[in-house]
Design a protein around this motif. Structure first.
Motif, mmCIF file in Angstrom:
data_model
loop_
_atom_site.group_PDB
_atom_site.id
_atom_site.type_symbol
_atom_site.label_atom_id
_atom_site.label_comp_id
_atom_site.label_asym_id
_atom_site.label_seq_id
_atom_site.Cartn_x
_atom_site.Cartn_y
_atom_site.Cartn_z
ATOM 1 N N THR C 65 0.824 -1.228 0.000
ATOM 2 C CA THR C 65 0.000 0.000 0.000
ATOM 3 C C THR C 65 0.851 1.268 0.000
ATOM 4 O O THR C 65 0.367 2.336 -0.333
ATOM 5 C CB THR C 65 -0.870 0.062 1.259
ATOM 6 O OG1 THR C 65 -0.012 0.114 2.394
ATOM 7 C CG2 THR C 65 -1.771 -1.129 1.365
ATOM 8 N N LEU C 131 -1.166 9.489 -5.973
ATOM 9 C CA LEU C 131 -0.410 8.238 -5.930
ATOM 10 C C LEU C 131 -1.263 7.111 -5.359
ATOM 11 O O LEU C 131 -1.168 5.964 -5.800
ATOM 12 C CB LEU C 131 0.862 8.429 -5.101
ATOM 13 C CG LEU C 131 1.888 9.373 -5.715
ATOM 14 C CD1 LEU C 131 3.075 9.540 -4.797
ATOM 15 C CD2 LEU C 131 2.351 8.855 -7.074
ATOM 16 N N MET C 133 -4.415 6.777 -5.731
ATOM 17 C CA MET C 133 -5.271 6.319 -6.832
ATOM 18 C C MET C 133 -4.493 5.386 -7.764
ATOM 19 O O MET C 133 -4.990 4.343 -8.176
ATOM 20 C CB MET C 133 -5.799 7.515 -7.610
ATOM 21 C CG MET C 133 -6.710 7.135 -8.759
ATOM 22 S SD MET C 133 -7.312 8.556 -9.647
ATOM 23 C CE MET C 133 -5.863 9.005 -10.556
ATOM 24 N N LEU C 134 -3.256 5.773 -8.047
ATOM 25 C CA LEU C 134 -2.433 4.928 -8.916
ATOM 26 C C LEU C 134 -2.227 3.551 -8.283
ATOM 27 O O LEU C 134 -2.343 2.519 -8.954
ATOM 28 C CB LEU C 134 -1.084 5.611 -9.150
ATOM 29 C CG LEU C 134 -0.137 4.901 -10.114
ATOM 30 C CD1 LEU C 134 -0.700 4.931 -11.522
ATOM 31 C CD2 LEU C 134 1.249 5.549 -10.107
ATOM 32 N N ARG C 135 -1.946 3.548 -6.996
ATOM 33 C CA ARG C 135 -1.723 2.283 -6.292
ATOM 34 C C ARG C 135 -2.977 1.404 -6.376
ATOM 35 O O ARG C 135 -2.894 0.216 -6.716
ATOM 36 C CB ARG C 135 -1.388 2.577 -4.819
ATOM 37 C CG ARG C 135 -0.840 1.421 -4.018
ATOM 38 C CD ARG C 135 -1.851 0.373 -3.619
ATOM 39 N NE ARG C 135 -2.785 0.815 -2.588
ATOM 40 C CZ ARG C 135 -3.769 0.055 -2.138
ATOM 41 N NH1 ARG C 135 -3.970 -1.166 -2.628
ATOM 42 N NH2 ARG C 135 -4.590 0.508 -1.219
ATOM 43 N N PHE C 137 -5.281 1.522 -8.513
ATOM 44 C CA PHE C 137 -5.492 1.044 -9.876
ATOM 45 C C PHE C 137 -4.567 -0.126 -10.187
ATOM 46 O O PHE C 137 -4.995 -1.155 -10.716
ATOM 47 C CB PHE C 137 -5.252 2.178 -10.880
ATOM 48 C CG PHE C 137 -5.587 1.790 -12.282
ATOM 49 C CD1 PHE C 137 -6.875 1.954 -12.761
ATOM 50 C CD2 PHE C 137 -4.645 1.208 -13.111
ATOM 51 C CE1 PHE C 137 -7.202 1.567 -14.041
ATOM 52 C CE2 PHE C 137 -4.970 0.810 -14.389
ATOM 53 C CZ PHE C 137 -6.254 0.986 -14.861
ATOM 54 N N LEU C 138 -3.294 0.033 -9.844
ATOM 55 C CA LEU C 138 -2.315 -0.984 -10.221
ATOM 56 C C LEU C 138 -2.573 -2.309 -9.523
ATOM 57 O O LEU C 138 -2.242 -3.369 -10.055
ATOM 58 C CB LEU C 138 -0.898 -0.496 -9.915
ATOM 59 C CG LEU C 138 -0.405 0.627 -10.819
ATOM 60 C CD1 LEU C 138 0.990 1.048 -10.428
ATOM 61 C CD2 LEU C 138 -0.440 0.211 -12.287
ATOM 62 N N THR C 139 -3.156 -2.279 -8.342
ATOM 63 C CA THR C 139 -3.456 -3.537 -7.654
ATOM 64 C C THR C 139 -4.850 -4.041 -8.006
ATOM 65 O O THR C 139 -5.335 -4.983 -7.401
ATOM 66 C CB THR C 139 -3.355 -3.374 -6.127
ATOM 67 O OG1 THR C 139 -4.218 -2.307 -5.734
ATOM 68 C CG2 THR C 139 -1.937 -3.085 -5.707
#
Lengths: 252, 582, 262
Positions: C65, C131, C133-135, C137-139
């Motif tokens: 996270t 960031l 949000m990016l995390r 999304f990526l997971t």
């Protein structure tokens, strides 16, 4: 009488063992206290330190008192909106300032309703989600690149100034721009938004099958709208195109 | 997932956070510049005063002026009620001034950032503060924030007034700007006359000369000091001194000299350097291009608030030395178009002393809004009743408005890149130019050329002022009067065609083929043609202007033939055709 | 022997403290590191009870996270605390606003540090929320059943930007004034509802009744814009953000806890 769970934890025993008797515990789970809570507080404290050092060493800017009579040149929006301001070079305000942000928000919110797969949840993987991640990553990167350009490379009258260039140097206006005539622009737009709907179905028939009609059209339209932004930027940068479509009400 | 390690890290990061907060508190309570300075002040104070002294933020607040001046947090000696420390420049008491700093604050006069408590920020030497402190050398420029000193003569006027005071020995009894006030040797007893250094602020008693005379007569009639004092008591403002002093120092003063003395004394406000700078400004003809409070030309920027322009908005890239307003102004006066590319202002070739004075005056141009309560009389008279900042004599008016282009004594000027400015002090010109012609030219100007219109509605000069200027122009040409003209304004009847041929041969090379002006002035100008009589044109062509490129055409030279009277008239007829086309 | 003596003393003191009425009135769990206390420490604590008692092993890895969501929330708390303190010294009136900034900087104890914390914290919060949000999304953590929480998150992102933007005007300096002028001019370009947008004529929209006027309370940035932005910044937007955050956190639990691989 000893209740379950009263055993004192004296050493770093395997967690599963420690929670074996707990109804909530799943195999492999760990106790939130202390393991997670410690990390949370550590993170907060480390950020406090960073923020405190930052605040003790760098003062927040305060320019002259607001004066409507003296225009700042350039007048820049806060950095997180500078990307949108940068788009004003390529689009009219109603697109750059209103339509694009609205579509970004709507598009972001629509993501889970378009990508409904439950595969690859809870772990980082690029291999299994190459398509989705590349689109999203491109958008995310574009956002930051635009912010970088707007924040650091734009000078008076929104001309490009390299960081080592003096802002007092006068830059000439860019090359003259031209518009597509409507009989080129309109078909081009229709083809751009209509074509891929059919082509994508031909190329990847499973896409429509998996998503269903509504999701398929929504996803493709949003993607096309999104890629329209860099395409229009390239048209402007490479071919000096100002508008793709000129009408008496609005220009695109 | 080492709990013990995390626990240790938690402890360490907590301690680090606390340490940072502690450091912040230490910095706030101990390290701040003004605290360090105040502790030093306390150490330098005598012990009993030091015991009563608290290190604390000090400020002078004047809400009506929007003043919150924390300057006294460092300049502690200037705080109200503080005794100051003489030997330390930082802690010295403010010297006695007319305005109490406790009422007006510090920044009202000195500029700078009163709210700030750090040196650079407070002195305004930072990036985003629009009003840096006025350098100590130019302190009196601060007067300009509220005051508009009225009726200031030109530099000559100031010098002449000063000379007269010396000549008539006024400084025997009176003090002026720190000089004088010493009775001559042999003048036993007696009294000093009042200090004249700021006599202009209150206005001069118009009966001063009569009173002087009366007092002298009284003193000479009753040769005891007591009687002189008694004579003085009947007229409180009457200067008194011993009969011997009166005899030695007071002699009759002619009316003209008296007037000059009055003009000079009216400009004494206790800020001689500032007045001298203002006088210089009104000698160089700056108002010919620049407006100040609505009076002046339009070619240059309005200077009413020049001293308030944010240094952050001035271009310093071509200014050598420190980024200060004074440096900018000085560099600009040396070479205007270098500092401000594209500036039309010519280089005047001023000496450094004059440049310094102009910088001084520019810094004083800080005409800001003021609350009614603080509006001084001079400013009110200037802003509301149209009283002039410059004296009403011809020399000052000419110096204020005309000198930059037409030369200090009307000899005309040439600046690179500009058409030559006419020599209006030229005798030949003044002899053929009637007062009506001069008046009309000044009032309406020459549209399309540099000469602006100076009438009430444009340049802002009153009719009587223009009249004074016309009178002064005559004196520039050695009191050359108009020769007179009994003919009507338009009397020439001649062949314009022939005139055209003659014009092309004799005039066009200087005045342009269609009278648009080249080396010589434009002749097709509507205002010129409207205000110039035929007599004026005929005489000008015939006699020319001595000392200029315009030679008289009635006499030939090696390069050209003489023109006959009918030839000249036909040229005039041709020139008049430009008028008809419009 | 000495070790066991101090140990004994320590345990005695601890027992005395934990048995006291004061301790027991505040904490509903014992001090000993037992499985039961570990659970109670979470469930009986108002601030920690949003957590589950146990979480998947992978979720406490920082590299999963990066604590981004939690740190964003922490920044929100920092902003709230510093913001409330700043409010004591700030008047949202054009006559005073700028002078109050100067007073904060030069005369208020910790004034400048407070303002710095608030300003830099705001920058950090915007970066962290992006960031985060990016995390997520990526997971793939937005995928069903967590769709709605993603939507809430997007809203919180927008609110964070708006909070920062409304705060930008308050110093009332040239930076603030012109940045907000540029930003709010965009509102005037709204189709139909903006005075300079396409089709504004259809609804009779002009400068005095368009979207920008709604934002500014005037046709240009001025006193009423300052007041509006102040109220939005200090009251309206934090309230909405607070409510959305509560729902956001609650939904994390209700949607199956932190995302985990199947």
């Amino acid at each position: 009488m000893k209740q379950p769970g009263e055993t004192r934890i004296t050493s770093e025993r395997p967690v599963a063992q420690a929670f074996g008797a707990m109804p909530t515990g799943r195999p492999g789970d760990v106790a939130v206290f202390p393991y997670l809570v410690y990390i949370e507080f550590l993170a907060a404290l480390l950020f406090s330190i960073v923020l405190l050092v930052w605040s003790l060493t760098v003062d927040a800017p305060l320019l002259q008192e607001a004066n409507p009579g003296v225009t700042e040149n350039p007048a820049k929006a806060p950095w997180y909106f500078v990307g949108l301001q940068e788009l004003l070079v390529y689009f009219d305000p109603w697109i750059a300032g209103v339509m694009i942000p609205t579509l970004i928000i709507v598009g972001l919110m629509a993501i889970p309703y378009l990508d409904t797969s439950t595969n690859a949840v809870g772990r980082y993987t690029i291999r299994e989600r190459r398509l989705v991640i590349s689109h999203f990553g491109f958008g995310f990167a574009l956002w930051w690149i635009l912010i970088f350009i707007g924040q650091f490379l734009r000078g008076p009258n929104w001309h490009i100034y390299w960081p080592w260039q003096d802002w007092s140097m006068v830059k000439s206006a860019e090359a003259t721009l031209w518009d597509f005539p409507w009989w080129v622009g309109l078909p081009a737009l229709i083809a751009y938004f209509g074509g891929p709907l059919f082509l994508a179905q031909k190329r990847w028939p499973w896409l429509l099958e998996r998503l269903g009609m509504t999701r398929y059209v929504g996803a493709v339209t949003l993607a096309l709208l999104f890629y329209g932004v860099p395409i229009k930027m390239l048209l402007r940068l490479l071919f000096n195109v100002k508008y793709v479509l000129v009408t008496q009400w609005f220009n695109v | 997932m080492n709990v013990r390690a995390n626990k240790l890290l938690l402890l360490l990061s907590s301690l680090a956070t606390l340490a940072l907060l502690g450091f912040s508190a230490y910095r706030e309570n101990v390290l701040e510049e003004w605290r360090v300075i105040q502790r030093r002040y306390a150490r330098e104070l005598p012990p009993d005063a030091a015991a009563e002294f608290n290190v604390q933020l000090r400020q002078i607040v004047a809400p009506a002026l929007d003043v919150t001046d924390r300057c006294v947090s460092c300049h502690v000696g200037m705080a109200p009620g503080e005794q100051g420390i003489k030997t330390d420049r930082l802690f010295a008491k403010h010297r006695d001034v007319v305005h109490d700093p406790a009422d007006l604050g510090c920044t009202t006069c000195h500029g700078g950032q009163g709210r700030a408590t750090e040196k650079d920020a407070a002195h305004g030497d930072i990036e985003f503060w629009p009003e840096p402190m006025i350098p100590a050398r130019y302190s009196y420029a601060g007067c300009g924030r509220c005051h508009t000193h009225l009726a200031v003569p030109n530099l000559d006027g100031v010098a002449r007034g000063r000379d007269l005071l010396e000549r008539y020995d006024c400084l025997a009894c009176h003090k002026l700007e720190g000089r004088g006030g010493t009775l001559r040797p042999g003048g036993a007893g007696g009294m000093e006359g009042p200090d004249l250094s700021r006599v202009g602020a209150k206005g001069i008693d118009p009966s001063w000369y009569d009173k002087h005379e009366a007092a002298r007569d009284a003193a000479l009639a009753a040769p005891t000091t007591g009687a002189a004092v008694a004579a003085a008591s009947s007229a409180p403002a009457t200067p008194t001194a011993s009969p011997a002093a009166w005899k030695a120092s007071f002699s009759d003063i002619g009316a003209e000299d008296r007037a000059q003395i009055e003009v000079f004394l009216s400009s004494r406000f206790g800020a001689p350097e500032l007045i001298e700078s203002k006088a210089l400004f009104h000698s160089l003809g700056c108002r010919g291009c620049h407006k100040l409070s609505g009076v002046g030309g339009d070619d240059g920027p309005d200077l009413t608030k020049e001293g308030l322009i944010d240094p952050g908005r001035r271009a310093f890239s071509h200014v050598p030395g420190k980024r200060t307003v004074a440096n900018w102004l000085a560099a600009h006066f040396r070479a205007p178009s270098v500092v401000m590319p594209g500036s039309a202002m010519p280089e005047f070739g001023l000496d450094e002393r004059s440049i310094d004075r102009l910088v001084f005056y520019m810094l004083s141009l800080r005409h800001n809004d003021l609350p009614e309560k603080f509006l001084p009389d001079d400013r009110a008279l200037a802003d509301r009743f149209g009283k002039r900042e410059f004296a009403a004599d011809g020399a000052t008016l000419y110096g204020s408005f005309c000198a930059a282009c037409h030369g200090p004594s009307g000899e005309g000027m040439r600046y690179p890149g500009m058409t030559a400015f006419p020599a209006i002090g030229n005798r030949d010109f003044l002899a053929v130019a009637s007062d009506d012609f001069l008046r009309a030219t000044i009032t309406h100007g020459r549209v399309g050329r540099r000469m602006p219109a100076w009438g009430e509605t444009s340049g802002g000069l009153h009719g009587d002022e223009i009249e004074t200027v016309v009178g002064y122009l005559r004196t520039l040409g050695g009191d050359t009067a108009f020769e007179g003209d009994d003919k009507p304004p338009r009397w020439v009847v001649a062949d314009a065609r022939r005139g055209g041929e003659l014009y092309a041969a004799a005039c066009a090379s200087c005045h342009g083929a269609s009278g648009e002006g080249k080396e010589g002035p434009a002749l097709s100008n509507a205002q010129l043609l409207a205000s110039a009589t035929d007599t004026y044109l005929v005489r000008t062509i015939g006699r020319g202007r001595r000392g200029t490129a315009m030679l008289g055409f009635t006499r030939g030279s090696t390069v050209r033939e003489a023109l006959s009277e009918p030839d000249i008239e036909s040229i005039v007829a041709f020139v008049r055709t430009w008028e008809k086309h419009r | 022997m000495a070790n066991s003596r101090t140990d004994k003393l320590r345990r005695g003191a601890l027992e005395w403290i934990t048995a006291s009425q004061l301790y027991r009135s505040i904490f509903r769990h014992g001090y000993d590191d037992t499985v039961r206390n570990r659970a109670l420490e979470v469930t009986s604590n108002a601030f920690l009870h949003l957590h589950p008692i146990t979480i998947p092993h992978h979720a406490i890895k920082v590299r999963f996270t990066y604590c981004l969501g939690g740190l964003t929330f922490f920044m929100f708390l920092v902003e709230t605390v510093t913001g409330v303190l700043l409010m004591f010294y700030y008047r949202p009136v054009t006559e005073y606003a700028y002078a109050d900034m100067k007073t904060l900087q030069y005369a208020v104890y910790f004034g400048m540090v407070l303002r710095n914390l608030h300003r830099w914290g705001a920058h950090l919060m915007v970066v962290l929320v992006m960031l985060h949000m990016l995390r997520v999304f990526l997971t793939g953590s937005y995928r069903p059943p967590r769709e709605f929480n993603w939507v809430l998150g997007v809203n919180l992102l927008v609110l964070t930007l708006l909070l920062s933007f409304t705060g930008y005007l308050l110093p009332w300096d040239q930076l603030a004034f012109w940045a907000v002028t540029v930003g709010t001019n965009m509102a005037a370009a709204t189709p139909f509802f903006g005075a300079e947008g396409p089709f504004h004529g259809l609804l009779g929209v002009d400068g005095t009744n368009d979207a920008r006027f709604l934002l500014l309370g005037d046709v240009r940035v001025g006193g009423s814009a300052l007041l509006r932005f102040y109220v939005l910044h200090c009251v309206a937007l934090p309230l909405v953000a607070g409510v959305l955050m509560v729902v956001h956190f609650w939904r994390v639990r209700k949607d199956g806890g932190i995302s985990r691989p199947l």
